[in-house]
Design a protein around this motif. Structure first.
Motif: not given
Length: 197
Positions: A59-81
């Motif tokens: 459940v936690l992994a599934v919830v955090c997946r869109p969060l990772g995409g959102w952070l990538s849009d607002h910060i940087s996909g490279i930095q988040v990944l």
């Protein structure tokens, strides 16, 4: 279809993103499959308790997946990944020590779920920006397939290592090394590609 897939496989960005998705999404799938066995063997949990803890991981992994995409849009996909890969590596090292499950082991595995989920979201955010124009769908297909394969092999490896040496430490150390190598690739080759895209 075969020709298109072959063309996608010739693109370095396809391989890079496929490897990263195999780590993030594949790692999530692998833990979802193997974590109950690990918890029962390493910590002596009964099957019901191990299943409930695994459900929390999922459940936690599934919830955090869109969060990772959102952070990538607002910060940087490279930095988040990159950060997710580094954290996954460090958390895998902590997991290999087999800290007491309550509270430390639980915190480690839930944190690992969060960073793998967020990392998977970040990979797909990068597919949209790094894949060649008009080929995003085909690259997405290859990358998604790599994630499936990434979830298939780790349980086999963990089971083989445990059967050979009676310990999960080496498998978790291997995960840590893989995650840190993925972080290096993200911060070098993928960052260069993102800069020039």
């Amino acid at each position: 279809m075969i020709r298109r897939t072959t063309t996608m496989l010739r693109l370095p960005v396809t391989w890079q993103l496929a490897v990263l998705y195999a780590l993030t999404f594949g790692g999530f799938v692998a833990f979802s499959v193997y974590l109950p066995t690990y918890l029962k063997t390493a910590f002596g949990l009964d099957p019901t308790d191990a299943a409930f803890r695994t459900a929390g991981f999922i459940v936690l992994a599934v919830v955090c997946r869109p969060l990772g995409g959102w952070l990538s849009d607002h910060i940087s996909g490279i930095q988040v990944l990159g950060a997710c890969c580094v954290l996954a590596g460090l958390l895998a090292v902590l997991a290999s020590v087999e800290l007491p499950l309550v509270p430390f082991g639980t915190i480690v595995f839930l944190s690992l779920a969060a960073v793998l989920g967020a990392g998977a979201g970040a990979v797909f955010a990068l597919v949209g920006t790094l894949a060649p124009e008009g080929k995003v769908g085909a690259v997405t297909g290859v990358v998604g397939a790599a994630g499936g394969l990434g979830g298939f092999f780790p349980p086999l490896i963990m089971g083989s290592i445990y059967a050979a040496v009676g310990d999960y430490t080496y498998g978790l150390v291997l995960l840590a090394a893989t995650a840190l190598l993925c972080a290096l690739m993200t911060y070098t080759a993928l960052r260069h590609r993102a800069t020039t895209a």
